[in-house]
Scaffold this active site. Structure first.
Site, PDB file in Angstrom:
ATOM      1  N   ARG A   1       0.845  -0.921  -0.158  1.00 18.11           N
ATOM      2  CA  ARG A   1       0.057  -0.183   0.022  1.00 18.11           C
ATOM      3  C   ARG A   1       0.526   1.624  -0.257  1.00 18.11           C
ATOM      4  NH1 ARG A   1      -3.859  -0.513   4.922  1.00 18.11           N
ATOM      5  NH2 ARG A   1      -2.055  -1.233   5.192  1.00 18.11           N
TER       6      ARG A   1
ATOM      7  N   ASN B   1      -6.420  -3.141   1.739  1.00 17.18           N
ATOM      8  CA  ASN B   1      -5.777  -4.086   1.929  1.00 17.18           C
ATOM      9  C   ASN B   1      -7.185  -4.308   2.469  1.00 17.18           C
ATOM     10  OD1 ASN B   1      -3.667  -4.410   1.900  1.00 17.18           O
ATOM     11  ND2 ASN B   1      -2.808  -4.485   4.018  1.00 17.18           N
TER      12      ASN B   1
END
Length: 99
Positions: A20, A38
């Site tokens: 990320r 996520n």
């Protein structure tokens, strides 16, 4: 080129490896708008918006990911402007909580 918005889901070893943060950094470097998060199924989901060539470059980068990741599959599809509404207020690109 014209603006594009793409919704992307990345599968493989993509959680717990800085994916990320890597996406956020790369997207900001490409001056893209959007978000990344996520998912509880182990995938990473993102939306990228901006010039079509920059969005395509970002999706291509996601197929490789950071060096610690293993990308098995990338699914991409067109998205509309409503997909950007999940961003935090005032941010061009957001890292969202896991869903």
């Amino acid at each position: 080129m014209s603006d594009a918005i793409r919704h992307v889901t990345i599968r493989g070893r993509v959680q717990g490896v800085g994916y990320r943060a890597w996406v956020e950094h790369r997207a900001q470097a490409h001056l893209l708008e959007g978000w990344v998060r996520n998912r509880r199924d182990g995938s990473v989901e993102a939306v990228f918006a901006g010039p079509a060539d920059a969005v395509a470059d970002m999706v291509a980068l996601c197929r490789r990911g950071p060096s610690s990741a293993r990308v098995d599959a990338v699914q991409e599809e067109p998205a509309g402007p409503d997909a950007l509404k999940l961003r935090a207020a005032g941010e061009r690109f957001s890292v969202l909580p896991t869903i």
